[in-house]
Each structure stands twice: as structure tokens, then as C-alpha cells.
Design an enzyme around this catalytic site. Structure first.
Site, mmCIF file in Angstrom:
data_model
loop_
_atom_site.group_PDB
_atom_site.id
_atom_site.type_symbol
_atom_site.label_atom_id
_atom_site.label_comp_id
_atom_site.label_asym_id
_atom_site.label_seq_id
_atom_site.Cartn_x
_atom_site.Cartn_y
_atom_site.Cartn_z
ATOM 1 N N ARG A 114 -34.999 182.957 111.191
ATOM 2 C CA ARG A 114 -33.683 182.647 110.497
ATOM 3 C C ARG A 114 -32.934 181.456 111.067
ATOM 4 N NH1 ARG A 114 -29.656 184.771 113.154
ATOM 5 N NH2 ARG A 114 -30.458 187.084 113.350
ATOM 6 N N ASP B 169 -20.689 167.372 96.020
ATOM 7 C CA ASP B 169 -21.756 168.191 95.555
ATOM 8 C C ASP B 169 -22.497 167.264 94.582
ATOM 9 O OD1 ASP B 169 -23.436 169.651 93.841
ATOM 10 O OD2 ASP B 169 -21.848 171.386 93.737
ATOM 11 N N LYS C 246 -31.879 172.844 91.038
ATOM 12 C CA LYS C 246 -31.707 171.934 89.766
ATOM 13 C C LYS C 246 -32.729 170.976 89.997
ATOM 14 C CE LYS C 246 -28.463 174.826 89.454
ATOM 15 N NZ LYS C 246 -27.057 174.644 89.660
ATOM 16 N N TYR D 152 -17.966 172.975 89.592
ATOM 17 C CA TYR D 152 -18.853 174.042 89.013
ATOM 18 C C TYR D 152 -18.251 175.301 89.164
ATOM 19 C CZ TYR D 152 -22.985 177.151 89.549
ATOM 20 O OH TYR D 152 -23.847 177.829 89.206
HETATM 21 C C1 LIG Z 1 -26.155 175.353 90.138
HETATM 22 C C2 LIG Z 1 -24.982 174.608 90.891
HETATM 23 C C3 LIG Z 1 -24.366 175.317 92.192
HETATM 24 C C4 LIG Z 1 -24.856 176.597 92.640
HETATM 25 O O1 LIG Z 1 -26.106 176.702 93.120
HETATM 26 P P1 LIG Z 1 -26.983 177.925 93.079
HETATM 27 O O2 LIG Z 1 -28.483 177.472 93.456
HETATM 28 O O3 LIG Z 1 -27.077 178.658 91.637
HETATM 29 O O4 LIG Z 1 -26.526 178.735 93.826
HETATM 30 C C5 LIG Z 1 -23.579 174.330 92.765
HETATM 31 N N1 LIG Z 1 -23.010 173.148 92.326
HETATM 32 C C6 LIG Z 1 -23.500 172.783 90.953
HETATM 33 C C7 LIG Z 1 -23.043 171.477 90.567
HETATM 34 C C8 LIG Z 1 -24.550 173.544 90.346
HETATM 35 O O5 LIG Z 1 -25.043 172.998 89.320
#
Ligand SMILES: *Cc1c(COP(=O)(O)O)cnc(C)c1O
Length: 419
Positions: free
Chosen positions: A49, A173, A198, A101
Site C-alpha cells: 500500500r 483536472d 481515460k 466532472y
Molecule cells: C472519469 C473522470 C474522472 C473520474 O475518474 P475515474 O477513473 O472514473 O474514477 C474525473 N475527472 C474527469 C474529467 C473524468 O473524465
């Protein structure tokens, strides 16, 4: 030695680093525990961890790609978002964009409801917002640019300047562009967050996240919290994500080239009300996009004419676009934000954010763009959103049977020069 370019870092970080066998690719370490070298003598790793060699290669790669001092790999993107909120106390104000998001919005508002932080929701595209933020003296300003799903941009330099004036940290982000196209830390942002699910992993087979801190001190504080609350990423996920990163730059180029051509096609379609893509000159922040991004990315959103029924028929009548949430994988996806990704938002907040019933979001994949364009064309002709009476010869995507198997028959859009 010369400082390597990003595409080189993405491909080579951790390569040839194995001292035991000379493995070219960094090995996958699954062991949860590590032996002590001697009584009272720990090695570099003790427990999975807290630290894992495979995860560390990924963290170091991401930190270098973003230009930060330290990266922390988390189990999911939301874990990364949550990790950043650990920096806040109940009296601290967090400023967030009204169109962030959906999952982040839900988390921030839930934390506020439980009294764990104070929240201010703002619209960063309004000039007056910046003075309002300064007066609030927030502890942290959260930005997400381009935003989901409307691809609105936030002026990163302006937010950083505002934060300096009131002593706030800035977190960005950067999921929608990936470090291949935008590096917020270069503009003075303190913390970058990714859903590596993503573009960074890019193959829709790992859920993961990352936080990258500009300074080592902030990075250590975040790493301490990540271990404390137990949200660090799994070794195998890290291994796959690192493999995904190796091709990040070539994937993003193809995502973007396909997205650009699709956005231009949609803009000419008589069935489309508006197209949202920062690469289009019609995008209100096209100039800002060229200033702070190195490309326009692979996400395109558009409002079709008609109503939710037209949207439903269009969304379920695709051949090469899968009806699914998420984005950034090699395969094209299509989604209806109002009922899918943004269903967790209050209807009022959703409308304020501009997410209406006819809004459709595409994550453009890296298929042959001729197939994608032909599929959209066929779909429009069959569904005829909002205007079944309209003559249908106004737009013509290439007849797919007549195009060759590569996209060389398309002139590369001028923006590709930005690469
Ligand atoms: C998908 C996404 C998240 C969250 O990520 P997860 O991997 O689904 O937990 C946060 N911010 C943006 C812009 C996203 O597209």
C-alpha cells in the site's frame, strides 16, 4: 544530457532500469510485502500500500510528463480527486467550476453537506468570477479545462494569478487533454489530477488515477495521505497503464485528427444545432485553446436539433460508436450526458451547466475516420433529428466504399502543425 521531449519520456521512462536481469520493460512486482535487509534495516519498499516499484515507475513517468516534482498513483480518478480534498479543513473554502466532472461535483457537494469543507461553485468564463474568488480567500481553486461535456476552457494563467493574490492553491483536472496536450504546472498550477482510465491508459481496460504535485513538499503531503487512507493504485493496473502511456502521443494525434474532421463535419450538418470543439474557429475560446494547449483533443460534443427522442434514436443507431460512458480509449464512444455521465447532478445545476436533452458527447477513437464519418452520415439520414421534412443533400461525408483504407485522402488540418 539533453532533456528528453515528452514523447520520448512516455516511451522510455523506466526502460532498461532492471538491474537483476536486464529486463528492457520494467517488471511487474506483485508482492505485497518486502523482506527487511537486517534487524531494523528496511529496504526501499516494505509494504504494497505504501510503495510498489511498478507503481513508482508509473508515478515518476506521470510526474515527468506533467513537469511536477512528485506523482501519486491512485486506484481510480475519483480517488485522486478525493485525495486532493484531504488538504482541506472544515473552515477552508474550495472553489469549483459549475460544469466540472459529474463525479467530482457529487463528491465536493457531499463533503460540503457533511461539513468537511466550504464550497463555492463558480463560472470561470465570467470575468467577475475572478474578483469574487479573491474576496472569498479560498484555500483551493479547482479547475477542469476543457470541461466535460461542453469543452469550455478555463484561462489557467488567470486562475493562477487570482490564486496568488489570495494565497490559494490551484488544482487542475487534466484528464480531457492528457499531459501530451496540456501541462497546467507550466502555468503555475500546484496540483494536477488525472483519471488515467481515460487517455493515459487509453484502452478502456483499467480504472485508475493520479495526482501530480508541483513541489516535493506538497507531493510528500499528498503521498502521506494516499497511504494513510489506502487509495494507492494496484501494481497490475499500474503495469497496464504504463504500457498504455508508451503510445500516448501517437494515439492522441490520431484521436485529435479524427475529432477535428468530425467536428468540422458536424458543424456543416443541417441536423446539428451547435458543435463544441476547441479546435473550431467558432469555439468562443479557440484563441485561448491555442495559447494554453498543444492540441485540441479527441472529445467533441454537439446539440442535435429536435428533442430527447431524436437524441435517443441517434444514440442507439450507431455502428462504429458504442453507447457508453467514459472516454479516451482507442474505440469511439457516444453518450448522452444528461441521462448518463451527468445523471448525478441536480436537474437545475445540469441545465445551468448547459447539459440539455439534445446534447451528445463523442469520444472519438482512432478508427479510420472515413468509417466514423460515414456512420454519422447514415445515422443522420435515418434519424433526421428534428427536421424529417428537410432535404438531406446538404452535407456529404465521403462515400465509404470509394475511400481507400487510410486517411491520406484527407488533407491534414492546419492545426496539426501545433504538434
Ligand atoms: C472519469 C473522470 C474522472 C473520474 O475518474 P475515474 O477513473 O472514473 O474514477 C474525473 N475527472 C474527469 C474529467 C473524468 O473524465
Amino acid at each position: 544530457m539533453n532533456k528528453a521531449k515528452k514523447a520520448t519520456i512516455a516511451v522510455r521512462k523506466g526502460i532498461e532500469a532492471d538491474k537483476h536481469h536486464g529486463a528492457v520493460v520494467p517488471p511487474l512486482f506483485l508482492s505485497t510485502t518486502y523482506s527487511f535487509a537486517d534487524f531494523d534495516t528496511k529496504r526501499a519498499y516494505d509494504y504494497g500500500r505504501s510503495g510498489n516499484p511498478t507503481r513508482d515507475v508509473l508515478a515518476e513517468t506521470l510526474a515527468e510528463l506533467e513537469g511536477g516534482a512528485k506523482g501519486i498513483v491512485t486506484a481510480t480518478g475519483m480517488a485522486a480527486v478525493h485525495l486532493v480534498t484531504q488538504l482541506l479543513s472544515s473552515n477552508d473554502t474550495l472553489v469549483i467550476p459549475h460544469d466540472c466532472y459529474g463525479g467530482s461535483y457529487r463528491l465536493f457537494t457531499s463533503l460540503e453537506k457533511r461539513g468537511l469543507l466550504k464550497l463555492k461553485v463558480v463560472n470561470f468564463t465570467l470575468d467577475k468570477t475572478f474578483a469574487e474568488i479573491e474576496a472569498l480567500k479560498p484555500a483551493l481553486i479547482w479547475i477542469e479545462t476543457p470541461s466535460n461535456p461542453l469543452l469550455r476552457l478555463t484561462d489557467i494563467a488567470k486562475v493562477v494569478e487570482t490564486a496568488k493574490n489570495c494565497g490559494a492553491l490551484v488544482a487542475a483536472d487534466n484528464t480531457f487533454l492528457s499531459p501530451a496536450l496540456q501541462n497546467p504546472i507550466e502555468f503555475g498550477v500546484d496540483i494536477v489530477v488525472h483519471s488515467t482510465t481515460k487517455y493515459i491508459n487509453g484502452h478502456s481496460d483499467v480504472v485508475g488515477g493520479a495526482v501530480i504535485a508541483k513541489t516535493a513538499e506538497l507531493g510528500e503531503e499528498l503521498a502521506w495521505w494516499a497511504n494513510n487512507i489506502g487509495i494507492t493504485g494496484a501494481p497490475f493496473d499500474s503495469y497496464l497503464t504504463l504500457r498504455g502511456i508508451r503510445t500516448l502521443n501517437v494515439r492522441i494525434k490520431q484521436h485529435e485528427q479524427n475529432a477535428f474532421l468530425i467536428a468540422e463535419y458536424l458543424e456543416r450538418s443541417p441536423y446539428v444545432k451547435s458543435v463544441y470543439y476547441p479546435g473550431l474557429e467558432s469555439h468562443p475560446q479557440h484563441v485561448l485553446a491555442k495559447q494554453q494547449q498543444r492540441g485540441f483533443g479527441g472529445m467533441v460534443s454537439f446539440d442535435i436539433k429536435g428533442d430527447i427522442n431524436d437524441a435517443a434514436r441517434f444514440l442507439t443507431n450507431c455502428q462504429h460508436f458504442t453507447l457508453a460512458e467514459s472516454l479516451g480509449g482507442v474505440e469511439s464512444l457516444i453518450c448522452h450526458p444528461a441521462t448518463m455521465t451527468h445523471a448525478g447532478m441536480e436537474p437545475k445545476a445540469r441545465l445551468e451547466a448547459g447539459v440539455g436533452d439534445t446534447l451528445i458527447r463523442i469520444s472519438v477513437g482512432i478508427e479510420d475516420v472515413n468509417d466514423l464519418l460515414a456512420d454519422l452520415e447514415r445515422n443522420f439520414e435515418q434519424v433526421r433529428p428534428g427536421q424529417s421534412q428537410l432535404k438531406s443533400n446538404a452535407v456529404k461525408a465521403p462515400d465509404n466504399d470509394k475511400t481507400s483504407d487510410n486517411c491520406a485522402n484527407f488533407v491534414s488540418p492546419a492545426h496539426i502543425a501545433l504538434w
